[in-house]
Design an enzyme around this catalytic site. Structure first.
Site, PDB file in Angstrom:
ATOM      1  N   CYS A 144       0.886  -1.184   0.000  1.00  0.00           N
ATOM      2  CA  CYS A 144       0.000   0.000   0.000  1.00  0.00           C
ATOM      3  C   CYS A 144       0.908   1.214   0.000  1.00  0.00           C
ATOM      4  CB  CYS A 144      -0.932  -0.020   1.205  1.00  0.00           C
ATOM      5  SG  CYS A 144      -1.922  -1.534   1.340  1.00  0.00           S
ATOM      6  N   ALA A 145       1.478   1.512  -1.153  1.00  0.00           N
ATOM      7  CA  ALA A 145       2.693   2.328  -1.222  1.00  0.00           C
ATOM      8  C   ALA A 145       2.476   3.835  -1.151  1.00  0.00           C
ATOM      9  CB  ALA A 145       3.461   1.990  -2.494  1.00  0.00           C
ATOM     10  N   ALA A 146       1.316   4.334  -1.579  1.00  0.00           N
ATOM     11  CA  ALA A 146       1.131   5.793  -1.625  1.00  0.00           C
ATOM     12  C   ALA A 146       1.258   6.388  -0.219  1.00  0.00           C
ATOM     13  CB  ALA A 146      -0.236   6.118  -2.211  1.00  0.00           C
ATOM     14  N   GLY A 194       4.369   7.089  -1.118  1.00  0.00           N
ATOM     15  CA  GLY A 194       5.638   6.645  -1.673  1.00  0.00           C
ATOM     16  C   GLY A 194       6.867   6.947  -0.837  1.00  0.00           C
ATOM     17  N   LYS A 242       7.849   5.651   2.062  1.00  0.00           N
ATOM     18  CA  LYS A 242       8.489   4.416   2.522  1.00  0.00           C
ATOM     19  C   LYS A 242       9.066   3.631   1.354  1.00  0.00           C
ATOM     20  CE  LYS A 242       5.408   4.051   6.551  1.00  0.00           C
ATOM     21  NZ  LYS A 242       4.494   5.157   6.179  1.00  0.00           N
ATOM     22  N   ASP A 268      -0.482   0.357  -5.435  1.00  0.00           N
ATOM     23  CA  ASP A 268      -1.546   1.146  -4.825  1.00  0.00           C
ATOM     24  C   ASP A 268      -2.715   1.156  -5.803  1.00  0.00           C
ATOM     25  OD1 ASP A 268      -1.559   3.068  -2.214  1.00  0.00           O
ATOM     26  OD2 ASP A 268      -3.021   3.742  -3.691  1.00  0.00           O
ATOM     27  N   ASP A 294       2.114  -1.461   5.091  1.00  0.00           N
ATOM     28  CA  ASP A 294       1.747  -0.256   5.851  1.00  0.00           C
ATOM     29  C   ASP A 294       0.267  -0.058   5.567  1.00  0.00           C
ATOM     30  OD1 ASP A 294       2.354   2.069   7.467  1.00  0.00           O
ATOM     31  OD2 ASP A 294       2.146   3.259   5.643  1.00  0.00           O
ATOM     32  N   CYS A 304      -0.804   3.760  11.434  1.00  0.00           N
ATOM     33  CA  CYS A 304      -0.675   5.031  12.159  1.00  0.00           C
ATOM     34  C   CYS A 304      -1.933   5.256  13.005  1.00  0.00           C
ATOM     35  CB  CYS A 304      -0.431   6.194  11.206  1.00  0.00           C
ATOM     36  SG  CYS A 304      -1.726   6.442   9.971  1.00  0.00           S
TER      37      CYS A 304
END
Length: 462
Positions: free
Chosen positions: A247-249, A251, A253, A271, A327, A377
Site C-alpha cells: 500500500c505504497a502511496a 511513496g 516508505k 496502490d 503499511d 498510524c
C-alpha cells in the site's frame, strides 16, 4: 503544554476508544486511575503537534552532514526572504540512532494576538499550518468580504467541517492557528471557474513556528514522521532483494526502502489509486531511484492463481518476495496534530477486515525465510495487537522478530499476547510521556516519545 481542546470525536467513537484503553488486561496491570489518566492524555496530545519536525535525508545521494549543512543554508535564505516573519532558530540535529534523520525543534505554542479580520480554513489545512505550512488557497473556506492581497488576517481552523465554502465569516466550532498575510483577493479564491492554486495566506505569526519546507531541497530532504522512517529500517532491506510495498502511496516508505538497498534489487510498489501511483513514479525519478516498479493494483488480489506465471506486474506467483511491507490502510487515529475527526464508529471498525485480507496476500507472496513488516498510524487494539494475535494463530508459519531500531514502547495489553510477544512489538504511544518532558529537555531525548501514534510488528515466515 496544551493549548487546544482535546481531539473532537463523535461520542460513540470516544466511548469505543475508552473501552480499548480501559480493557480488562490493562486495568488488571496498571489500575483504573492510571488507565483513565493515559486515555485522557491521549485525547489531549493527539490535538497538539509534536515539538519537532522530522526530516529524512537522502543519504544515498549525499552524506548526512552535507545535507544538514545545505538545509541550514536554505532555511537561512528563507528567513532573509521573509522579513515580516519572526526569526526561527535554525538548530538542526541528527538523530542519535537513526542515520538518515534530522530533527528541527518547533517553537510553540506562542502568544499571538488575534485580529479582527478572519480567514477560516478546513481542518486538514489547519493541521498543515500547525506543522509549518502556509495556507494554500484550496484550503480556504471563508474570508472577509473585501479581503485583498496584502491584508493581515487571523487564520482559524473549522473543527467540524460545517463552514460553507465562500462564507464571509464563521462562528461555529473553530480554533485559532496564527496570523498571516493574504496573497490573493477574495474574488481570486471564490469567484472563479478555474481551479485555484498557490498560497492564499502566507503565515507570518503561526501559533507553532517551524520552517516551511515547500520547495526546499526536494531531492535531499523529505518530511516524514519519525516512526515512518523507523519502519524502513525495521524491514531491513538488502541490496539485490525483491521487496513488495503493498500500500505504497504516497511513496515515502517505498523510496526509503530503495535508498536503503542502494538502488540495487527491485522494489515493487502497489496502490489502487491512479493519481497516487503517478506521484510515486515522480518521486522515484527525482531521487534517481531506478529499482522501483510501480503498478496501479488492488493488493488484496495481488496473488496469482497460476504459480507458473512469469509476468513482471501483478498478480504475482506465491513466494515471489524476500520482504514485504504492509503499511496498512487504517483509521489514522494516531496522527498529530488532529484537532477533530469526523470518522464514524462504523468507519473506524471497517479497517480490520481489509487489513486481514491484505495480510493473507502478504503471507502468500512472501518467500520462506522472508520478513513481513506490518504497520499502522492508529492507536486501536483491533488494528494493531489484535491483528498480530490473529496473524500468529491464522499463519503458524509466522513468528515475531526483534526490531532494530526499537525506540518506541512495547505493545499494549488487551489482545491476549504474552509479555515476550509484547516486547517484540513497537508501539509509539505519545500519551505515555505526555507532560513528563518539556521544551528544556534536549530534543534527541524527547524525539522518540513525542511522536504520532504508530504501530510496528515484524514477522519471519518459517
Amino acid at each position: 503544554m496544551s493549548i487546544f481542546p482535546k481531539i473532537s470525536l463523535r461520542p460513540d467513537v470516544t466511548d469505543h476508544l475508552k473501552s480499548v484503553f480501559l480493557n480488562k488486561e490493562l486495568l488488571a496491570t496498571v489500575g483504573l486511575q492510571e488507565a483513565e489518566c493515559r486515555f485522557q492524555k491521549l485525547l489531549t496530545c493527539l490535538s497538539q503537534p509534536p515539538s519537532y519536525t522530522c526530516v529524512r535525508a537522502s543519504t544515498h545521494l549525499a552524506p548526512l552532514e552535507e545535507i544538514r549543512h545545505k538545509l541550514g543554508e536554505e532555511l537561512k535564505k528563507q528567513q532573509m526572504c521573509s522579513p515580516s516573519a519572526e526569526e526561527v532558530s535554525l538548530q538542526i540535529l541528527p538523530h542519535p540512532r537513526i542515520p538518515d534523520v534530522l530533527l528541527l525543534p518547533v517553537k510553540g505554542p506562542r502568544l499571538v494576538k488575534q485580529l479582527s479580520s478572519e480567514v477560516v480554513v478546513g481542518a486538514q489545512c489547519g493541521t498543515a499550518v500547525l506543522r509549518g505550512a502556509h495556507v494554500f488557497a484550496p484550503g480556504i473556506v471563508a474570508s472577509p468580504k473585501y479581503m485583498k492581497a496584502g491584508d493581515v488576517v487571523s487564520v482559524f481552523s473549522d473543527l467540524e467541517g460545517k463552514c460553507t465554502r465562500g462564507a464571509l465569516s464563521f462562528q461555529g466550532k473553530r480554533v485559532f492557528v496564527g496570523n498571516g498575510v493574504a496573497e490573493m483577493d477574495r474574488s481570486s479564491i471564490f469567484c472563479t471557474d478555474e481551479t485555484v492554486r498557490g498560497i492564499g495566506v502566507r503565515m507570518t505569526e503561526p501559533l507553532y513556528q517551524s520552517p516551511s519546507f515547500d520547495g526546499v531541497l526536494p531531492r535531499l530532504v523529505f518530511l516524514q514522521n519519525l516512526p515512518s522512517v523507523v519502519v524502513g529500517h525495521v524491514l531491513g532491506p538488502r541490496p539485490g532483494e525483491r521487496i513488495l510495498d503493498m500500500c505504497a502511496a504516497p511513496g515515502g516508505k517505498t523510496c526509503h526502502i530503495a535508498a536503503l538497498m542502494g538502488d540495487q534489487g527491485e522494489v515493487v510498489a502497489l496502490d489502487r489509486i491512479r493519481n497516487k501511483i503517478d506521484r510515486i513514479r515522480q518521486n522515484a525519478q527525482m531521487l534517481d531511484l531506478r529499482c522501483i516498479k510501480v503498478h496501479c493494483f488492488n493488493s488484496t488480489q495481488a496473488v496469482s492463481s497460476d504459480p507458473a506465471q512469469e509476468a513482471e506486474g501483478p498478480p504475482f506467483p506465491p513466494e515471489s518476495f524476500d520482504r514485504v511491507l504492509l503499511d496498512a490502510p487504517c483509521s489514522s487515529l494516531g496522527q498529530r496534530p488532529n484537532i477533530a475527526s469526523t470518522y464514524s464508529l462504523k468507519e473506524i471498525c471497517s479497517y480490520q477486515p481489509l487489513q486481514r485480507k491484505l495480510l493473507h496476500a502478504a503471507v502468500r507472496l512472501l518467500k520462506k525465510g522472508g520478513v513481513l513488516v506490518y504497520s499502522t498510524c492508529t492507536v486501536t487494539l483491533a488494528e494493531n495487537e489484535e491483528q498480530v494475535a490473529w496473524a500468529l494463530d491464522a499463519f503458524p508459519c509466522l513468528t515475531l522478530q526483534p526490531q532494530e531500531p526499537h525506540i518506541g514502547a512495547e505493545g499494549m495489553l488487551g489482545a491476549g499476547l504474552s509479555p515476550e510477544q509484547l516486547r517484540l512489538l513497537q508501539r509509539f504511544s505519545p500519551e505515555l510521556s505526555w507532560n513528563q518532558t518539556d521544551s528544556t529537555t534536549p530534543l534527541p531525548c524527547r524525539a522518540d516519545t513525542d511522536t504520532i501514534g504508530f504501530f510496528i510488528a515484524k514477522f519471519l515466515k518459517n
